[in-house]
Write an enzyme that holds these catalytic residues in place. Sequence first.
Site, PDB file in Angstrom:
ATOM      1  N   GLY A 188       0.830  -1.213   0.000  1.00  0.00           N
ATOM      2  CA  GLY A 188       0.000   0.000   0.000  1.00  0.00           C
ATOM      3  C   GLY A 188       0.856   1.251   0.000  1.00  0.00           C
ATOM      4  O   GLY A 188       0.571   2.224  -0.716  1.00  0.00           O
ATOM      5  N   ASN A 216      -5.007 -10.279  -3.222  1.00  0.00           N
ATOM      6  CA  ASN A 216      -5.057 -11.597  -3.863  1.00  0.00           C
ATOM      7  C   ASN A 216      -6.335 -12.310  -3.416  1.00  0.00           C
ATOM      8  O   ASN A 216      -6.306 -13.349  -2.760  1.00  0.00           O
ATOM      9  CB  ASN A 216      -3.843 -12.430  -3.447  1.00  0.00           C
ATOM     10  CG  ASN A 216      -2.689 -12.263  -4.408  1.00  0.00           C
ATOM     11  OD1 ASN A 216      -2.875 -11.961  -5.588  1.00  0.00           O
ATOM     12  ND2 ASN A 216      -1.480 -12.456  -3.902  1.00  0.00           N
ATOM     13  N   SER A 240       0.527  -7.785  -9.690  1.00  0.00           N
ATOM     14  CA  SER A 240       1.752  -8.552  -9.472  1.00  0.00           C
ATOM     15  C   SER A 240       2.984  -7.659  -9.598  1.00  0.00           C
ATOM     16  O   SER A 240       2.990  -6.694 -10.344  1.00  0.00           O
ATOM     17  CB  SER A 240       1.872  -9.677 -10.504  1.00  0.00           C
ATOM     18  OG  SER A 240       3.131 -10.308 -10.362  1.00  0.00           O
ATOM     19  N   LYS A 292      -4.938 -13.630 -12.133  1.00  0.00           N
ATOM     20  CA  LYS A 292      -3.833 -13.449 -11.176  1.00  0.00           C
ATOM     21  C   LYS A 292      -3.521 -14.776 -10.476  1.00  0.00           C
ATOM     22  O   LYS A 292      -2.363 -15.109 -10.220  1.00  0.00           O
ATOM     23  CB  LYS A 292      -4.179 -12.350 -10.158  1.00  0.00           C
ATOM     24  CG  LYS A 292      -3.156 -12.207  -9.033  1.00  0.00           C
ATOM     25  CD  LYS A 292      -1.794 -11.766  -9.569  1.00  0.00           C
ATOM     26  CE  LYS A 292      -0.615 -11.716  -8.673  1.00  0.00           C
ATOM     27  NZ  LYS A 292      -0.516 -12.074  -7.350  1.00  0.00           N
ATOM     28  N   HIS A 331      -1.554 -16.754 -12.800  1.00  0.00           N
ATOM     29  CA  HIS A 331      -0.209 -16.153 -12.788  1.00  0.00           C
ATOM     30  C   HIS A 331       0.596 -16.747 -11.643  1.00  0.00           C
ATOM     31  O   HIS A 331       1.747 -17.148 -11.797  1.00  0.00           O
ATOM     32  CB  HIS A 331      -0.321 -14.629 -12.636  1.00  0.00           C
ATOM     33  CG  HIS A 331       0.962 -13.935 -12.291  1.00  0.00           C
ATOM     34  ND1 HIS A 331       1.512 -13.982 -11.027  1.00  0.00           N
ATOM     35  CD2 HIS A 331       1.817 -13.193 -13.042  1.00  0.00           C
ATOM     36  CE1 HIS A 331       2.648 -13.309 -11.014  1.00  0.00           C
ATOM     37  NE2 HIS A 331       2.851 -12.807 -12.219  1.00  0.00           N
ATOM     38  N   ASN A 332      -0.028 -16.824 -10.475  1.00  0.00           N
ATOM     39  CA  ASN A 332       0.689 -17.344  -9.312  1.00  0.00           C
ATOM     40  C   ASN A 332       0.975 -18.833  -9.441  1.00  0.00           C
ATOM     41  O   ASN A 332       1.995 -19.319  -8.958  1.00  0.00           O
ATOM     42  CB  ASN A 332      -0.095 -17.043  -8.032  1.00  0.00           C
ATOM     43  CG  ASN A 332       0.111 -15.608  -7.584  1.00  0.00           C
ATOM     44  OD1 ASN A 332       0.399 -14.747  -8.399  1.00  0.00           O
ATOM     45  ND2 ASN A 332      -0.027 -15.340  -6.307  1.00  0.00           N
ATOM     46  N   GLU A 369       3.911 -18.901 -11.412  1.00  0.00           N
ATOM     47  CA  GLU A 369       4.987 -18.411 -10.521  1.00  0.00           C
ATOM     48  C   GLU A 369       5.497 -19.561  -9.622  1.00  0.00           C
ATOM     49  O   GLU A 369       6.713 -19.765  -9.498  1.00  0.00           O
ATOM     50  CB  GLU A 369       4.409 -17.273  -9.671  1.00  0.00           C
ATOM     51  CG  GLU A 369       5.309 -16.712  -8.590  1.00  0.00           C
ATOM     52  CD  GLU A 369       4.566 -15.650  -7.746  1.00  0.00           C
ATOM     53  OE1 GLU A 369       4.060 -14.668  -8.328  1.00  0.00           O
ATOM     54  OE2 GLU A 369       4.485 -15.808  -6.519  1.00  0.00           O
ATOM     55  N   ARG A 409       6.214 -27.798  -2.362  1.00  0.00           N
ATOM     56  CA  ARG A 409       6.295 -26.907  -1.196  1.00  0.00           C
ATOM     57  C   ARG A 409       5.746 -27.619   0.034  1.00  0.00           C
ATOM     58  O   ARG A 409       6.307 -27.525   1.129  1.00  0.00           O
ATOM     59  CB  ARG A 409       5.447 -25.643  -1.424  1.00  0.00           C
ATOM     60  CG  ARG A 409       6.056 -24.650  -2.355  1.00  0.00           C
ATOM     61  CD  ARG A 409       5.298 -23.334  -2.262  1.00  0.00           C
ATOM     62  NE  ARG A 409       5.738 -22.380  -3.273  1.00  0.00           N
ATOM     63  CZ  ARG A 409       5.455 -21.087  -3.260  1.00  0.00           C
ATOM     64  NH1 ARG A 409       4.718 -20.587  -2.286  1.00  0.00           N
ATOM     65  NH2 ARG A 409       5.875 -20.280  -4.204  1.00  0.00           N
ATOM     66  N   HIS A 445     -19.349 -49.467 -15.146  1.00  0.00           N
ATOM     67  CA  HIS A 445     -19.397 -48.030 -15.480  1.00  0.00           C
ATOM     68  C   HIS A 445     -19.519 -47.794 -16.987  1.00  0.00           C
ATOM     69  O   HIS A 445     -19.599 -46.653 -17.408  1.00  0.00           O
ATOM     70  CB  HIS A 445     -18.149 -47.322 -14.936  1.00  0.00           C
ATOM     71  CG  HIS A 445     -18.099 -47.305 -13.442  1.00  0.00           C
ATOM     72  ND1 HIS A 445     -19.045 -46.667 -12.684  1.00  0.00           N
ATOM     73  CD2 HIS A 445     -17.245 -47.887 -12.562  1.00  0.00           C
ATOM     74  CE1 HIS A 445     -18.769 -46.835 -11.400  1.00  0.00           C
ATOM     75  NE2 HIS A 445     -17.677 -47.583 -11.298  1.00  0.00           N
TER      76      HIS A 445
HETATM   77  C1  6PG Z   1       3.074 -11.293  -7.141  1.00  0.00           C
HETATM   78  C2  6PG Z   1       3.085 -12.417  -6.125  1.00  0.00           C
HETATM   79  C3  6PG Z   1       2.401 -12.072  -4.838  1.00  0.00           C
HETATM   80  C4  6PG Z   1       2.322 -13.251  -3.856  1.00  0.00           C
HETATM   81  C5  6PG Z   1       3.603 -13.616  -3.221  1.00  0.00           C
HETATM   82  C6  6PG Z   1       3.459 -14.666  -2.114  1.00  0.00           C
HETATM   83  O1  6PG Z   1       2.645 -11.562  -8.250  1.00  0.00           O
HETATM   84  O2  6PG Z   1       3.514 -10.186  -6.822  1.00  0.00           O
HETATM   85  O3  6PG Z   1       2.410 -13.502  -6.687  1.00  0.00           O
HETATM   86  O4  6PG Z   1       1.096 -11.662  -5.159  1.00  0.00           O
HETATM   87  O5  6PG Z   1       1.479 -12.910  -2.847  1.00  0.00           O
HETATM   88  O6  6PG Z   1       4.491 -14.051  -4.185  1.00  0.00           O
HETATM   89  O7  6PG Z   1       2.821 -15.812  -2.517  1.00  0.00           O
HETATM   90  P1  6PG Z   1       3.035 -17.171  -1.700  1.00  0.00           P
HETATM   91  O8  6PG Z   1       3.179 -16.784  -0.256  1.00  0.00           O
HETATM   92  O9  6PG Z   1       1.809 -17.989  -1.918  1.00  0.00           O
HETATM   93  O10 6PG Z   1       4.274 -17.778  -2.224  1.00  0.00           O
END
Ligand code: 6PG
Length: 631
Positions: free
Chosen positions: A181, A274, A300, A355, A358-359, A362, A457, A614
């Site tokens: 923020g 998120n 992001s 998003k 996207h994650n 990620e 993870r 089935h």
């Molecule tokens: C982004 C990230 C962000 C995310 C962190 C933590 O695009 O800037 O995706 O939004 O919150 O990377 O995510 P995790 O704690 O689930 O790894």
Amino acid sequence: MPKNIAIVLMGVAGVGKTTIGLALSKAGGIPFFDGDDYHSSSNRDKMAAGIALSDEDRTAWLLELQGVMETALLKGNCILACSALKKAHRAILEKNSNAIHFVYLEGSKNLIEQRLANRIGHYFPASLLASQLETLEPPENAFTVSITQSPSAIVEMIMKTLLNKKTSKAAIGLMGLGVMGKALTQNFVRNGISVSVYNRELKGVEELVAKNFVQSLPLLKDTQGFCDYTSFIDSLQSPKKIFLMIEAGAATEKVLSELAVLLNKGDIIVDLGNTFYKETETRIHHFAKKGIHLIGAGISGGELGALNGASIMPSGTKEAYELVAPYLNSIAAKDKNNQACSTYIGEGGTGHFVKMVHNGIEYAEMQLLAEIYGLARAAGKNPTEIADMLSSWKQDKLDSFLLNTTIDILNTKEGNDWLIDKIHDASESKGTGTWATNALTNAAIPASLIANALYARQISSYKNLRVQLEKNYPNKKEVITINEASLKNAYHFTKMIIHFQGFWLLDEFSKNHHWSLDLSEIARIWTRGCIIQSDFMETLVPILKITPTILLDTSIADQIKTSAPAATEIVIQALENKIATAILSDAIQFFNAISTAHSTANLIQAQRDFFGAHTFLRIGATAKEHYAWGS
Ligand code: 6PG
């Protein structure tokens, strides 16, 4: 007595001279003259016929405008919108007066073309833009303003800089002054947008956060900080535009329910958290009943993105989006063509869905890099050597934000020790990867690398169990010999499969829910600002215009064919050496399965029918049947 000034808004057609002029006139109570209204009928006819005006055509017009300003200046300040493209044009307007201040509205050709294309009922044909751009001699001493900013931000800047006046109410409000923020506030303000900020007051935990924050930075000297809803909301221009940067879930829910009773019809809330996309969907409907707009905007880029330019994925009604688009564009990263990395994703919660995917990508990319790191470590390389190896991959179009992040991490030392060696090896997550995995599982879309990255993870978090089991199942690793070229190819191969799955997931959801997601545009806004920005993402922008299935693209197919053998070789080596490589292994497994025309699922169907009746579909038949197995 301060002398009167004339503000001349200049720039090519389509930059928004009239819009800004009218808004400035309203905000400052200053008369506005639109140069277009003073053209002779022959000038108008010429322009309407697509013929560029000559200097001669312009001279009489400019002289008249100069006279209009001179008269107006006798009574007070005034504003004029006039293209004033050449130095010579400006000299005519400035004749007899040094009270003229030029404001040059500057924008990219693409952006101006888009705006002209949307302009209805104006006699200036878009085709004349090229000749205007050619004629333009950018001014040296003008106050230059980028038109990527919102009209209200531009007005505010002109008011402050040239008229030394402040509009009393802020253009937008921002709630939630955590790291993100605070960074977003600075980004907005740096882009000329006036912001009021709010942070809750929690005794002993969060006290005077907003007030202290605005006082901590000279940049925020005109920003007001609040800890009560009423004065915060009252400090905003109407319709109120409130951006939330609050932890998703209960905290966001609480703030939204409080805002619901304080905001009015036409006000807009933008949830930048998120948030789970279905929750956004529900809230949009809930707020719509009160006439309040809610935009769910995935964002992001972490703290740096929020500060300098993020990738933003907004959704909701198009009408509400249009009202906040200039603000989102102003804080977005810019792509290679200087376009904002923010785009309208679609209705409902689609922005937060995108998003979430996207994650998912990620998570998979991070896990892939962790596995590459693990293999290189097993090959005896130290973190700096691994960082060097990864750096050398950049030149092969493998550059990415996450690759660079990893290089920086591996190069970080505390004294003689690498910091990476001191970090506890149990990973956490905040939820988006779990949502993505649930979504793909429920929708039966096997984007398995996203799921496997999450599982990796989760497995890592069972540290005690891992330690205990390694004692029971000794797992002594020899130093392995790794072919670096193969490792790089395995990385490249897996990266392509991750992206194939990510866009496949988006495409399947888009088709199933009639979302009409523009995958190429999504890739474009992911080329800068976000965590998964990369060279590869850049190559996907044109490919996704043609097909959502990137493995069908011939250039991708060539790269897959070249790199698949190395990926297989690396996975075999990992298996032989008991090195867990969830993503690398799954990429090759998935690829082998998805590119196999005849699978063994006939046996699965037979088994299901055998014990559960089935039914199965016989090749060539149209109806399914049950077989009396073993009878
Ligand atoms: C982004 C990230 C962000 C995310 C962190 C933590 O695009 O800037 O995706 O939004 O919150 O990377 O995510 P995790 O704690 O689930 O790894």
